[in-house]
Design a protein around this motif. Sequence first.
Motif, PDB file in Angstrom:
ATOM      1  N   TYR A  73       0.823  -1.208   0.000  1.00  0.00           N
ATOM      2  CA  TYR A  73       0.000   0.000   0.000  1.00  0.00           C
ATOM      3  C   TYR A  73       0.858   1.259   0.000  1.00  0.00           C
ATOM      4  O   TYR A  73       0.500   2.267  -0.602  1.00  0.00           O
ATOM      5  CB  TYR A  73      -0.926   0.020   1.216  1.00  0.00           C
ATOM      6  N   PHE A  75       1.341   2.979   2.614  1.00  0.00           N
ATOM      7  CA  PHE A  75       0.885   3.741   3.780  1.00  0.00           C
ATOM      8  C   PHE A  75       0.236   2.770   4.758  1.00  0.00           C
ATOM      9  O   PHE A  75      -0.364   1.772   4.350  1.00  0.00           O
ATOM     10  CB  PHE A  75      -0.125   4.822   3.382  1.00  0.00           C
ATOM     11  N   GLU A  76       0.347   3.067   6.033  1.00  0.00           N
ATOM     12  CA  GLU A  76      -0.260   2.224   7.054  1.00  0.00           C
ATOM     13  C   GLU A  76      -1.780   2.339   6.986  1.00  0.00           C
ATOM     14  O   GLU A  76      -2.320   3.439   7.062  1.00  0.00           O
ATOM     15  CB  GLU A  76       0.226   2.646   8.445  1.00  0.00           C
ATOM     16  N   PRO A  77      -2.500   1.231   6.838  1.00  0.00           N
ATOM     17  CA  PRO A  77      -3.958   1.318   6.792  1.00  0.00           C
ATOM     18  C   PRO A  77      -4.538   1.838   8.111  1.00  0.00           C
ATOM     19  O   PRO A  77      -4.070   1.473   9.194  1.00  0.00           O
ATOM     20  CB  PRO A  77      -4.392  -0.131   6.541  1.00  0.00           C
ATOM     21  N   HIS A  78      -5.528   2.699   7.997  1.00  0.00           N
ATOM     22  CA  HIS A  78      -6.255   3.197   9.176  1.00  0.00           C
ATOM     23  C   HIS A  78      -7.743   3.140   8.856  1.00  0.00           C
ATOM     24  O   HIS A  78      -8.205   3.775   7.911  1.00  0.00           O
ATOM     25  CB  HIS A  78      -5.841   4.639   9.512  1.00  0.00           C
ATOM     26  N   HIS A 103      -1.836  13.202   1.733  1.00  0.00           N
ATOM     27  CA  HIS A 103      -0.769  12.269   2.096  1.00  0.00           C
ATOM     28  C   HIS A 103       0.107  12.909   3.158  1.00  0.00           C
ATOM     29  O   HIS A 103       0.032  14.131   3.384  1.00  0.00           O
ATOM     30  CB  HIS A 103       0.056  11.867   0.868  1.00  0.00           C
ATOM     31  N   LEU A 111      -2.750  11.275  10.654  1.00  0.00           N
ATOM     32  CA  LEU A 111      -3.652  10.559   9.772  1.00  0.00           C
ATOM     33  C   LEU A 111      -3.859  11.328   8.477  1.00  0.00           C
ATOM     34  O   LEU A 111      -4.027  12.553   8.497  1.00  0.00           O
ATOM     35  CB  LEU A 111      -4.999  10.360  10.485  1.00  0.00           C
ATOM     36  N   THR A 112      -3.864  10.634   7.350  1.00  0.00           N
ATOM     37  CA  THR A 112      -4.091  11.258   6.042  1.00  0.00           C
ATOM     38  C   THR A 112      -5.095  10.433   5.246  1.00  0.00           C
ATOM     39  O   THR A 112      -5.435   9.300   5.610  1.00  0.00           O
ATOM     40  CB  THR A 112      -2.787  11.366   5.229  1.00  0.00           C
ATOM     41  N   ASN A 115      -3.954   6.927   4.261  1.00  0.00           N
ATOM     42  CA  ASN A 115      -4.135   5.851   5.237  1.00  0.00           C
ATOM     43  C   ASN A 115      -5.533   5.235   5.144  1.00  0.00           C
ATOM     44  O   ASN A 115      -5.706   4.027   5.279  1.00  0.00           O
ATOM     45  CB  ASN A 115      -3.900   6.374   6.657  1.00  0.00           C
ATOM     46  N   ALA A 118      -5.698   3.122   1.960  1.00  0.00           N
ATOM     47  CA  ALA A 118      -5.000   1.844   2.186  1.00  0.00           C
ATOM     48  C   ALA A 118      -5.902   0.873   2.940  1.00  0.00           C
ATOM     49  O   ALA A 118      -5.976  -0.316   2.608  1.00  0.00           O
ATOM     50  CB  ALA A 118      -3.699   2.079   2.952  1.00  0.00           C
ATOM     51  N   ALA A 119      -6.621   1.366   3.941  1.00  0.00           N
ATOM     52  CA  ALA A 119      -7.539   0.509   4.699  1.00  0.00           C
ATOM     53  C   ALA A 119      -8.703   0.043   3.830  1.00  0.00           C
ATOM     54  O   ALA A 119      -9.166  -1.098   3.955  1.00  0.00           O
ATOM     55  CB  ALA A 119      -8.062   1.268   5.924  1.00  0.00           C
TER      56      ALA A 119
END
Length: 303
Positions: A73, A75-78, A103, A111-112, A115, A118-119
């Motif tokens: 991704y 980016f870290e999923p949130h 981003h 948080l962007t 994220n 990506a989730a």
Amino acid sequence: MSYKGSAVKRGEWLELMPGKVGQTDQDPYTAAIGWLEGTLQVPSKLLFRLKQNDEIKVAGDRIRVRLFPKRDYGFEPHWDELNVLYEDDYCLVVHKPVGLKVHPAGDGQGLTLANLVAAHYAGQGEQAAVRHIHRLDEFTSGPVLYAKNEYAQLILDESMRAKGIDRTYAAIVEGILDPSIHRIDAPIGRDRHHAKRQRVSPGGKPAVTRVIRAESFGSFSLVRLELETGRTHQIRVHMSYIGHPLVGDTLYGGSNTFTSYQALHGESLTFPHPLTGEQLVIQDPWPKQFVDLYHKLSGNPRL
């Protein structure tokens, strides 16, 4: 580019059935490569890599291309609320709310929208890189376009460069806009005296904003605008330059009496689909904050 034939995603592969392609004396693989380059407009660097990695298969009138390989991704999923305006195997358009960056900034903190996207991919079992095609300011709301694979990204990036992607914005500005103003053509560059500001400058980059409709109420105007170019803060700079800063935009001379951020929302996004060439028009209704501000300043209970 306009492909209307069969195109089915099967895992990491796109299966196409374009019918007879190439010359009768061509071998099927060479004919397929020519068709992918000419009709599907697969960019040369991507086509080269697909050939090198044996990711183009030809069987009869069927062509299979590995256009959907799994990717990190980035980016870290949130997991949080995400308003999806349009989605298929190639594109994703989501609403960006006020106060959320597209981003991460240089520090990578916070948080962007990336994220959340990506989730969203993770929740659907898709392993695709988060690739935005354009951006919006942190406090501007509206649609943001993402490409879900490298093919779509390259095609959409080229559409962006060729001004084939149109964005329409609604802004509430100070003052009564002269109805004769239809186009603002003024170059924009960095403001040497303020690190966060841009300014109209003879030495800046070309910047053109089209004013397509306006409604006035009291000492304010609702303006709809289109970008011919995409400079940083372009609408904010241009409206301030002609004496009509956005309501709430203190960076460019607006008052924050009624709102603490610029009254600017992306209403619609028009772009050619990367595979079919079909013109897609994605609408993004005004968010509640913008509706409430319009009602407060105009006294109009209905839009």
